[in-house]
Write an enzyme that holds these catalytic residues in place. Structure first.
Site, PDB file in Angstrom:
ATOM      1  N   VAL A  80       0.851  -1.200   0.000  1.00  8.48           N
ATOM      2  CA  VAL A  80       0.000   0.000   0.000  1.00  8.48           C
ATOM      3  C   VAL A  80       0.881   1.244   0.000  1.00  8.48           C
ATOM      4  O   VAL A  80       0.546   2.259  -0.597  1.00  8.48           O
ATOM      5  CB  VAL A  80      -1.004  -0.004   1.188  1.00  8.48           C
ATOM      6  CG1 VAL A  80      -0.293   0.037   2.527  1.00  8.48           C
ATOM      7  CG2 VAL A  80      -1.962   1.170   1.098  1.00  8.48           C
ATOM      8  N   ILE A 161      -6.481   2.156   7.374  1.00 10.22           N
ATOM      9  CA  ILE A 161      -5.839   1.349   8.417  1.00 10.22           C
ATOM     10  C   ILE A 161      -6.074   1.976   9.787  1.00 10.22           C
ATOM     11  O   ILE A 161      -6.436   1.280  10.740  1.00 10.22           O
ATOM     12  CB  ILE A 161      -4.340   1.157   8.106  1.00 10.22           C
ATOM     13  CG1 ILE A 161      -4.180   0.344   6.813  1.00 10.22           C
ATOM     14  CG2 ILE A 161      -3.620   0.472   9.271  1.00 10.22           C
ATOM     15  CD1 ILE A 161      -2.751   0.182   6.319  1.00 10.22           C
ATOM     16  N   ARG A 182      -4.489  16.054   8.384  1.00 12.47           N
ATOM     17  CA  ARG A 182      -4.583  17.414   7.843  1.00 12.47           C
ATOM     18  C   ARG A 182      -6.038  17.853   7.756  1.00 12.47           C
ATOM     19  O   ARG A 182      -6.388  18.951   8.111  1.00 12.47           O
ATOM     20  CB  ARG A 182      -3.952  17.467   6.448  1.00 12.47           C
ATOM     21  CG  ARG A 182      -2.525  17.980   6.502  1.00 12.47           C
ATOM     22  CD  ARG A 182      -1.947  17.988   5.142  1.00 12.47           C
ATOM     23  NE  ARG A 182      -2.218  16.693   4.497  1.00 12.47           N
ATOM     24  CZ  ARG A 182      -1.658  16.287   3.387  1.00 12.47           C
ATOM     25  NH1 ARG A 182      -0.812  17.056   2.767  1.00 12.47           N
ATOM     26  NH2 ARG A 182      -1.932  15.112   2.861  1.00 12.47           N
ATOM     27  N   HIS A 290       8.714  -6.067  10.006  1.00 12.18           N
ATOM     28  CA  HIS A 290       7.810  -5.549   8.964  1.00 12.18           C
ATOM     29  C   HIS A 290       6.856  -6.654   8.457  1.00 12.18           C
ATOM     30  O   HIS A 290       6.899  -7.024   7.284  1.00 12.18           O
ATOM     31  CB  HIS A 290       8.615  -4.949   7.792  1.00 12.18           C
ATOM     32  CG  HIS A 290       7.820  -3.936   7.008  1.00 12.18           C
ATOM     33  ND1 HIS A 290       8.390  -2.860   6.371  1.00 12.18           N
ATOM     34  CD2 HIS A 290       6.491  -3.850   6.746  1.00 12.18           C
ATOM     35  CE1 HIS A 290       7.447  -2.161   5.754  1.00 12.18           C
ATOM     36  NE2 HIS A 290       6.289  -2.744   5.971  1.00 12.18           N
ATOM     37  N   ILE A 291       5.999  -7.111   9.367  1.00 10.19           N
ATOM     38  CA  ILE A 291       5.074  -8.197   8.999  1.00 10.19           C
ATOM     39  C   ILE A 291       3.607  -7.751   9.063  1.00 10.19           C
ATOM     40  O   ILE A 291       2.705  -8.582   9.156  1.00 10.19           O
ATOM     41  CB  ILE A 291       5.287  -9.445   9.897  1.00 10.19           C
ATOM     42  CG1 ILE A 291       5.187  -9.081  11.401  1.00 10.19           C
ATOM     43  CG2 ILE A 291       6.622 -10.110   9.593  1.00 10.19           C
ATOM     44  CD1 ILE A 291       5.105 -10.287  12.323  1.00 10.19           C
ATOM     45  N   GLY A 292       3.383  -6.438   9.009  1.00 12.43           N
ATOM     46  CA  GLY A 292       2.016  -5.908   9.150  1.00 12.43           C
ATOM     47  C   GLY A 292       0.984  -6.622   8.285  1.00 12.43           C
ATOM     48  O   GLY A 292      -0.093  -6.976   8.748  1.00 12.43           O
TER      49      GLY A 292
HETATM   50  O1  LIG Z   1       3.110  -0.811   2.456  1.00 13.66           O
HETATM   51  C1  LIG Z   1       2.760  -1.959   2.726  1.00 13.66           C
HETATM   52  O2  LIG Z   1       2.000  -2.601   1.982  1.00 13.66           O
HETATM   53  C2  LIG Z   1       3.224  -2.640   3.970  1.00 13.66           C
HETATM   54  O3  LIG Z   1       4.165  -1.903   4.633  1.00 13.66           O
HETATM   55  C3  LIG Z   1       3.739  -4.025   3.678  1.00 13.66           C
HETATM   56  O4  LIG Z   1       2.722  -4.800   3.207  1.00 13.66           O
END
Ligand SMILES: O=C(O)[C@H](O)CO
Length: 325
Positions: A80, A161, A182, A290-292
């Site tokens: 994303v 999110i 903003r 970084h496993i979001g």
């Molecule tokens: O930008 C993204 O999609 C996340 O950081 C990883 O999937």
């Protein structure tokens, strides 16, 4: 010679369902190792391609676009976030940019909650005690953390999110959720009873701060020494967005000197974090690699969306998710 469009894929290990879609009508070549493609290889391999399927580990800048050549029609990232792509340069050249919003919203919100709870209830620190003999007996004040109930939670960013994170926090009964953006998101905020505040108020008032904004020139290192100075000493910072939003040296100082209570990070600068990074020596930080969005179905669909974005761009059709340039 094949007249099929040529696509270069920087990761051989994206789910095959995406690659299969591309292979039906394109000539697909991929980098062959699971570690990111070296820059020199990317620059060489992108030459003459009609589309680039990339990831957040690939910096797609002027040099890469120059090397690709004028026939390049699309850069599609399996993420994303697109701060690794020079979108302005793409705009100038008429190159369309695809990304993968929405599909990973729930997975990322879920991981954010997991990281928040692991940090505030000190799960990793406590778990270590089980193995290293630190667990002597139940003790009244041992391994106590700070609950979400009755707390003030501030969100920096309130997009898809952020809104899903807020919805998942509500059942934990915080006193208040605030958001800093903003522009006001009145309707979305009403759904979780969130109040808009400016950045300074969020810093001053929050017991938890969750970073869920994009990395832009405006948000780059917005969490710097001055920001940490304004935060409450019991504040816990959670970042599942981009490492660049935080000045990591200032964060280290804030954690070490107990200026703030703790941090939970799914993103760092750089990634991976070197094994000798001072942050790794602290007890009051939880770091994930970084496993979001790393939920199996999510990653499979991200692979397919990236492929469909490319196919649509090559056909001159509407892309499933296109960055507005
Ligand atoms: O930008 C993204 O999609 C996340 O950081 C990883 O999937």
């Amino acid at each position: 010679m094949s007249s099929q469009p040529k696509v270069y894929v920087t990761r051989p290990d994206v789910d095959d369902s995406g690659l299969e879609l591309l292979r039906k009508s394109c000539q697909v070549s991929t980098w062959h190792e699971t570690n990111p493609v070296p820059r020199s290889e990317l620059i060489r391999e992108v030459a003459g391609k009609d589309a680039l399927y990339c990831a957040l580990t690939d910096k797609v800048d002027k040099e890469v676009l120059d090397s690709a050549g004028p026939q390049l029609k699309c850069v599609a990232t399996i993420s994303v976030g697109y701060d690794h792509i020079d979108v302005e340069e793409c705009r100038k050249r008429g190159i369309r940019v695809g990304f993968t919003p929405d599909v990973l919203t729930d997975a990322t919100a879920e991981l954010t909650l997991a990281l928040l709870l692991a940090t505030n209830r000190r799960l990793f620190e406590a778990n270590k005690q089980v193995y290293n003999g630190g667990w002597k007996s139940w003790a009244p004040m041992w391994m106590c953390g700070q609950g979400l109930k009755g707390s003030r939670v501030g969100l920096l960013g309130f997009g898809r999110i952020g809104q899903e994170i807020a919805a998942r926090i509500v059942p934990f009964k915080p006193t208040e959720i605030t958001y800093t953006t903003r522009s006001l998101r009145t309707k979305e905020a009403a759904a979780v009873n969130a109040r808009h505040v400016d950045f300074d108020e969020m810093l001053r008032e929050s017991d938890f701060i969750v970073v869920c904004c994009a990395l832009t020139p405006e948000t780059k290192e917005i969490f710097n020494a001055a920001a940490f100075q304004k935060m409450k000493p019991n504040c816990i910072l959670i970042n599942t967005a981009r490492g660049g939003v935080v000045d990591q040296k200032a964060l280290y100082e804030a954690l070490k000197t107990k200026r703030i209570l703790a941090a939970g990070l799914d993103v760092t600068t750089p990634e991976p974090l070197p094994l000798d990074d001072p942050l790794l020596k602290l007890d009051n930080v939880v770091i994930l690699p970084h496993i979001g969005s790393a939920d199996i179905e999510t990653r499979k669909e991200m692979s397919r969306i990236t492929a469909r974005n490319i196919l649509a761009a090559l056909a001159g059709d509407k892309m499933e998710a296109e960055v507005k340039l």
